[in-house]
Design a protein around this motif. Sequence first.
Motif, PDB file in Angstrom:
ATOM      1  N   GLY A 359      74.532 -17.865  73.959  1.00  0.00           N
ATOM      2  CA  GLY A 359      73.981 -17.608  72.625  1.00  0.00           C
ATOM      3  C   GLY A 359      72.604 -16.981  72.697  1.00  0.00           C
ATOM      4  O   GLY A 359      72.291 -16.028  71.976  1.00  0.00           O
ATOM      5  N   LEU A 360      71.765 -17.502  73.601  1.00  0.00           N
ATOM      6  CA  LEU A 360      70.425 -16.922  73.786  1.00  0.00           C
ATOM      7  C   LEU A 360      70.526 -15.479  74.259  1.00  0.00           C
ATOM      8  O   LEU A 360      69.754 -14.609  73.819  1.00  0.00           O
ATOM      9  CB  LEU A 360      69.639 -17.757  74.793  1.00  0.00           C
ATOM     10  N   ALA A 361      71.465 -15.207  75.151  1.00  0.00           N
ATOM     11  CA  ALA A 361      71.631 -13.846  75.662  1.00  0.00           C
ATOM     12  C   ALA A 361      72.040 -12.881  74.552  1.00  0.00           C
ATOM     13  O   ALA A 361      71.633 -11.709  74.557  1.00  0.00           O
ATOM     14  CB  ALA A 361      72.681 -13.844  76.777  1.00  0.00           C
ATOM     15  N   MET A 362      72.836 -13.350  73.584  1.00  0.00           N
ATOM     16  CA  MET A 362      73.251 -12.484  72.488  1.00  0.00           C
ATOM     17  C   MET A 362      72.102 -12.221  71.517  1.00  0.00           C
ATOM     18  O   MET A 362      72.019 -11.137  70.912  1.00  0.00           O
ATOM     19  CB  MET A 362      74.430 -13.114  71.739  1.00  0.00           C
ATOM     20  N   LEU A 363      71.204 -13.184  71.343  1.00  0.00           N
ATOM     21  CA  LEU A 363      70.098 -13.027  70.391  1.00  0.00           C
ATOM     22  C   LEU A 363      68.902 -12.309  71.003  1.00  0.00           C
ATOM     23  O   LEU A 363      68.106 -11.693  70.274  1.00  0.00           O
ATOM     24  CB  LEU A 363      69.659 -14.393  69.857  1.00  0.00           C
ATOM     25  N   TYR A 364      68.758 -12.361  72.311  1.00  0.00           N
ATOM     26  CA  TYR A 364      67.563 -11.829  72.980  1.00  0.00           C
ATOM     27  C   TYR A 364      67.320 -10.345  72.690  1.00  0.00           C
ATOM     28  O   TYR A 364      66.167  -9.947  72.469  1.00  0.00           O
ATOM     29  CB  TYR A 364      67.649 -12.066  74.489  1.00  0.00           C
ATOM     30  N   PRO A 365      68.358  -9.471  72.667  1.00  0.00           N
ATOM     31  CA  PRO A 365      68.077  -8.043  72.432  1.00  0.00           C
ATOM     32  C   PRO A 365      67.437  -7.738  71.080  1.00  0.00           C
ATOM     33  O   PRO A 365      66.872  -6.654  70.904  1.00  0.00           O
ATOM     34  CB  PRO A 365      69.473  -7.394  72.528  1.00  0.00           C
ATOM     35  N   MET A 366      67.517  -8.672  70.130  1.00  0.00           N
ATOM     36  CA  MET A 366      66.973  -8.411  68.798  1.00  0.00           C
ATOM     37  C   MET A 366      65.591  -9.006  68.602  1.00  0.00           C
ATOM     38  O   MET A 366      65.082  -9.043  67.474  1.00  0.00           O
ATOM     39  CB  MET A 366      67.938  -8.955  67.738  1.00  0.00           C
ATOM     40  N   MET A 367      64.959  -9.475  69.656  1.00  0.00           N
ATOM     41  CA  MET A 367      63.616 -10.041  69.564  1.00  0.00           C
ATOM     42  C   MET A 367      62.637  -8.990  69.043  1.00  0.00           C
ATOM     43  O   MET A 367      62.632  -7.849  69.488  1.00  0.00           O
ATOM     44  CB  MET A 367      63.153 -10.528  70.938  1.00  0.00           C
ATOM     45  N   GLY A 368      61.787  -9.404  68.095  1.00  0.00           N
ATOM     46  CA  GLY A 368      60.741  -8.520  67.589  1.00  0.00           C
ATOM     47  C   GLY A 368      61.215  -7.429  66.669  1.00  0.00           C
ATOM     48  O   GLY A 368      60.454  -6.516  66.334  1.00  0.00           O
ATOM     49  N   GLN A 369      62.465  -7.495  66.218  1.00  0.00           N
ATOM     50  CA  GLN A 369      63.001  -6.401  65.400  1.00  0.00           C
ATOM     51  C   GLN A 369      62.366  -6.374  64.016  1.00  0.00           C
ATOM     52  O   GLN A 369      61.877  -5.351  63.566  1.00  0.00           O
ATOM     53  CB  GLN A 369      64.516  -6.563  65.287  1.00  0.00           C
ATOM     54  N   GLY A 370      62.351  -7.518  63.321  1.00  0.00           N
ATOM     55  CA  GLY A 370      61.653  -7.627  62.045  1.00  0.00           C
ATOM     56  C   GLY A 370      62.090  -6.630  61.010  1.00  0.00           C
ATOM     57  O   GLY A 370      63.244  -6.216  60.934  1.00  0.00           O
ATOM     58  N   HIS A 371      61.114  -6.191  60.174  1.00  0.00           N
ATOM     59  CA  HIS A 371      61.399  -5.245  59.103  1.00  0.00           C
ATOM     60  C   HIS A 371      61.440  -3.803  59.599  1.00  0.00           C
ATOM     61  O   HIS A 371      62.106  -2.961  59.016  1.00  0.00           O
ATOM     62  CB  HIS A 371      60.316  -5.341  58.020  1.00  0.00           C
TER      63      HIS A 371
END
Length: 792
Positions: A359-371
């Motif tokens: 789950g962490l691996a799937m969410l990691y690429p979207m870190m810092g995406q924001g607005h």
Amino acid sequence: MNPGGGPAREHSRAWGRSRDLGLGLRFAFSGGREGWIRAVLTAVGVGLGVAVLLLTTAVPNALAVRHEREQARTDYSWTEASPAKADDTVVVGHVDTTFRDQDVRGRLVEPEGPRAPLPPGVDAYPAKGEMVVSPALKKLLAADGSALLRERLPYRIVGTIGEDGLIGSRELAYYAGAAGLAAHVDSGGVARLTKFGDPNPTTEETDPVLLLLILVVIVVLLMPVAVFIAAAVRFGGERRDRRLAALRLIGSDGRMTRRIAAGEALAGALLGLVLGTVFFLIGREVAGSVEVMGMSVWPSYLNPSPLLAALVALAVPTAAVLVTLFALRGVIIEPLGVVRAAKPSRRRLWWRLLLPLAGLAMLYPMMGQGHANGEFNEYLVVGGVLLLLVGVTALLPWLVEKVVGRLGPGGISWQLAVRRLQLSSGTAARMVNGIAVAVAGAIALQMLFAGVESEYTKSTGQDVNLAQMQVSVPSGASVAATAQKFADTRGVRKVTALWEEYLGDASWKSENGPELSTELTVGDCAALREVAKLPSCKDGDLFVLDGGEYTADGPKLNKPGKKLYAEGPYSASGKSVEAVWTVPEGVIPAHSIDDMTGQRRGGFLMTPSALPKEIESLLSGELYLALDESVPDAYDHARNTAARVDPLAEPMNWAPTRQDTKFASIRTGLLVGSACVLLLIGASLLVSQLEQLRERKKLLSSLVAFGTRRRTLSLSVLWQTAIPIALGLLLAMAVGLTLGAILLKMADAAVGVDWSSVLAMTGCAAAVVLLVTLLSLPPLLRLMRPEGLRTE
């Protein structure tokens, strides 16, 4: 060699599997009283989950219908100029109000011809002095304690608004007949229409962070439901195993036995679908009569999508069969018993950690995406959050097993509870899984909402310590008389009256208009000191301000003899009235300060005696009311005065901040959904607890027969619930805080933890469990009677 032998064998095997499932279905309903109780308990647990799933699948349709009906009754003019009066036009004035924190949608209507369009839900226009109302408003007006609202709406009720004209069953709304509205067209919320509805509906792009919130809310609310359904189909596991051993004794093999067990689970799931549909229909009717967080719906709104309903109908029985087969994968069913009474194999940790790590691996690429960096990938968000929450259900049995295996000796009730947990830690973990998942998701969502709330909450600049309500007064109203009416109103402590107009250095009717323009503000000395720092003040004084934010041209226009032009409102003929004022000698300079709205004014300040008569009729006024909130219904007394002064007035309550409506709607949806899930948690835990107690009926009766005190057994049941719950909540806090921090990083927001909210949610979950335990005590005491030793 028989060429058809292969297909024949396959057909025979398929027939055998179907026969085994059918045999399991028969056992579920032909096992006497015990069989029926087991099937009903499973069906109730599954049915509660199915009802919530069906209600959830109906929510998108309900929101869509609400939006469509809101669009269909839109009554603004969407053109630059209102259409001319004709036999197919109607004039509509907005007179929304509030009564004791309940919003009331109000419209004054004046049809101008026989072909005037009717708003949705209205069969005929009411005459002047009459109104048609929503059913909820009709009931409210007839209730005791609504005298102030009846005074504000002095119209005779001649009909009700139909369902297609309301967005909810509890909405308060009315259409009242009026006359003379045409004089106010294109000013202050009055428009002339040829039809209702938005002719050009637009679809706004969804904010990426709001989309993230929506996705996480859906996963967090539905995940506990799935966990409870999975737990419900495993009710009666110990008794089922004894029946399966009997089947082995009469000749069935292991695979056949497992298929029979799957058939029994399938029977409970199918009955659960029926009960779930019944619960859903009951819940739909109940939902039409209640209002939650200011939102209500009609029962007809809650129609689930056929595709989603079919998916639920297929997924639940399939899940029941798969969960049962998965539960029996490590169980050896022999003719003389089930090899589960022996010490179970040690649970492995490594594969349980793979789920949250994936789950962490799937969410990691979207870190810092924001607005700033586009929308989030919906599949990665849903998959990542889902795996992290599923990780709770995988880690909790291992954690419970490890902890209870190391617990030391204690009192008799403690020893009974610990030994029971050591023998069946998996069963205890299954009871807690759902609430642990719900708490973990709630903590993560609370962190995400708190972290991004500042982005969707803006300061209004309004100083609620100075005033709590603002009322607009129409042009031409007497300054002193209007302010005095509010000063005489019950609950009003202070009235700050400021009349306003714009002045230009040339006629507003000229081709190019004025080159320079500025504000004119009129009020007594006390009111003017709220907007400027005055050297001194007495009636008759005239000031010019510096430091205005938007109209800083006052000093440039402050030249004795300079002619300034004031433009009044447009008349019914479409012409505006204009007055000329000559700047006199002796204008006093003053310094602008932040007024009660947080802005700095510019231009000229006048006391009433300095105001020329020709300009007085052109001014529009703003009254700022300081209310004594200890007086009952102070706000409603002020609103009634405003309605008497001007039927088109819309008093505005002041608030230090305003929140984005979409953000507030998502939060409201979360609270409503959380309430439903919390009810499901309590009901499912109670059913699960009763099923566990029923399975231990003989054991409990035997212990009582040997002299064990009932208080000791009751405490042991409490310990059996408290220990797994404590471990589950600790794990939920750890996973929830981790997930919340990741979501905040994804939204490009600062990571912070509101510990009071975290502890409050954890406490709510613990309170639900305590309540369920208390409700299970009376059945527990009945099961301890000697009659429990009877057998067949």
